[in-house]
Design an enzyme around this catalytic site. Sequence first.
Site, mmCIF file in Angstrom:
data_model
loop_
_atom_site.group_PDB
_atom_site.id
_atom_site.type_symbol
_atom_site.label_atom_id
_atom_site.label_comp_id
_atom_site.label_asym_id
_atom_site.label_seq_id
_atom_site.Cartn_x
_atom_site.Cartn_y
_atom_site.Cartn_z
ATOM 1 C CG ASP A 1 -4.690 5.385 -7.576
ATOM 2 O OD1 ASP A 1 -5.537 4.642 -8.855
ATOM 3 O OD2 ASP A 1 -5.279 5.898 -6.521
ATOM 4 C CG HIS B 1 -8.204 12.640 -7.334
ATOM 5 N ND1 HIS B 1 -8.319 12.765 -5.861
ATOM 6 C CD2 HIS B 1 -9.623 13.466 -7.302
ATOM 7 C CE1 HIS B 1 -9.544 12.122 -5.550
ATOM 8 N NE2 HIS B 1 -10.403 12.577 -6.127
ATOM 9 C CE1 TYR C 1 -13.312 5.558 -7.432
ATOM 10 C CE2 TYR C 1 -13.895 7.412 -6.755
ATOM 11 C CZ TYR C 1 -13.153 6.614 -7.553
ATOM 12 O OH TYR C 1 -12.129 6.902 -8.070
ATOM 13 N N GLY D 1 -2.058 -4.422 14.458
ATOM 14 C CA GLY D 1 -1.408 -5.282 13.960
ATOM 15 C C GLY D 1 -0.668 -5.144 12.383
ATOM 16 C CG ASP E 1 -4.604 9.794 -2.733
ATOM 17 O OD1 ASP E 1 -4.690 10.522 -1.760
ATOM 18 O OD2 ASP E 1 -5.364 10.162 -3.167
ATOM 19 C CD GLN F 1 19.033 -8.885 -16.465
ATOM 20 O OE1 GLN F 1 18.792 -7.531 -16.831
ATOM 21 N NE2 GLN F 1 19.502 -9.648 -17.319
ATOM 22 C CE LYS G 1 -11.176 2.054 -11.209
ATOM 23 N NZ LYS G 1 -12.344 0.823 -10.626
ATOM 24 C CD GLN H 1 -8.791 9.617 -2.487
ATOM 25 O OE1 GLN H 1 -9.232 10.828 -3.046
ATOM 26 N NE2 GLN H 1 -8.054 8.767 -3.203
#
Length: 375
Positions: free
Chosen positions: A232, A17, A227, A102, A10, A240, A230, A93
């Site tokens: 995400d 958001h 915080y 690295g 993000d 298959q 999130k 963000q």
Amino acid sequence: MVTLSIIKADTGGFVGHTAVHPDMMAEARREMTRGIESGLLIDGHVASCGDDVSLIMTHTYGPDADLIHSFAWDTFQATTHIAKELGLYGAGQDLLSDAFSGNLRGMGPGYAELEFEERPSDPVICFLADKTEPGAWNLPLYKMFADPFNTAGLVIDQKMHAGFTFEVYDLYEEKRIFFDCPAELYEMLMYIGAPARYVIHSVRSKTLDETAAATSTQRLSLIAGKYVGKDDPVMIVRCQSGLPAVGEVLEPFTFAYGVAGCMRGSHHAPLMPVSSGDAHPSRFDGPPRVVALGFQLHDGKLIGPRDLFADPAFDRAREQANEAMDYFRRHGPFEPHRLPLEDLEYTTMTILTKRLASRWTPMTTELATAGTSRS
Ligand code: 13P
Ligand code: 13P
Ligand code: MG
Ligand code: MG
Ligand code: MG
Ligand code: MG
């Protein structure tokens, strides 16, 4: 061997958001074209879910490659620059560090990577989610690779009968364990049923001896210590020929199961499977969304994507998500809509604990009757 990497971040939201600004997408696509033309990447596709940009790339450098991770980092710097120019919300963000060194471990962007020998026909699905955390993949991965009521192949395909090995991370203690399923299904469920802490990192076919699925397992708040939105998460699932069929991989999402995330990363809400065009969570910063982009890999080229949830067969799951969202919202600030105290991403509890400390008194009989008019 080819490596399929999804690296996401993000780098700014439009509006709030809810989405990525078209100018940021255009910038990421310019960078991707440069990456392909320079020979670094075999192929690449830029996608978004909510306010997160995903770089879906094929190359030959393997997972955790310096060159690929620094390419993604530079691309995110470029989109952040645009987000800053436009004053978009939370520009940069998820870029928690100032300098790249690295690889991206602990730097904020999330990534899922798989290295494998391409099969004559190799269908893969890239799942991108917004407003939730990596443990959100636990339930569908369990259903795809361990639940015969979801995946018919577990019962009727000889190459799936032996089952799958699940690699599970403990994100709090930074440990991992392998569960041999179906033998250890019940043991595994005890852990992965607590998705804030225990997260499936990869799944491997015992018969083919090949990795079938990989997830991004970073926890931003554990990295940053506070915080910062999130995670995400993203996920790659190969399909298959001894692995679950495309339809078996999508089937778990017909149930709008509950995940942690949504508003301020601090609420339980249903996960809604949507087409790319609908991957813009605006109601109460939710409900959390998931998109599924299908590709056929061919000589490392990404043939696609097909927008797999753009299918009326998922309408009912979307209706269920809307109903569940109404149900949860009516709890307002109460659990189980609001996350339990220890999982809240935002809290006033630390301040309140200090401020109200002297007003909390023992619950004795005497005090319990204080304030009534007995003399
Ligand atoms: P495969 O064995 O070719 O993967 O067939 C499974 C299938 O596509 C049925 O849905
Ligand atoms: P994002 O992680 O998608 O930026 O969400 C942050 C948030 O708190 C939404 O309410
Ligand atoms: Mg954001
Ligand atoms: Mg987001
Ligand atoms: Mg986020
Ligand atoms: Mg077939």
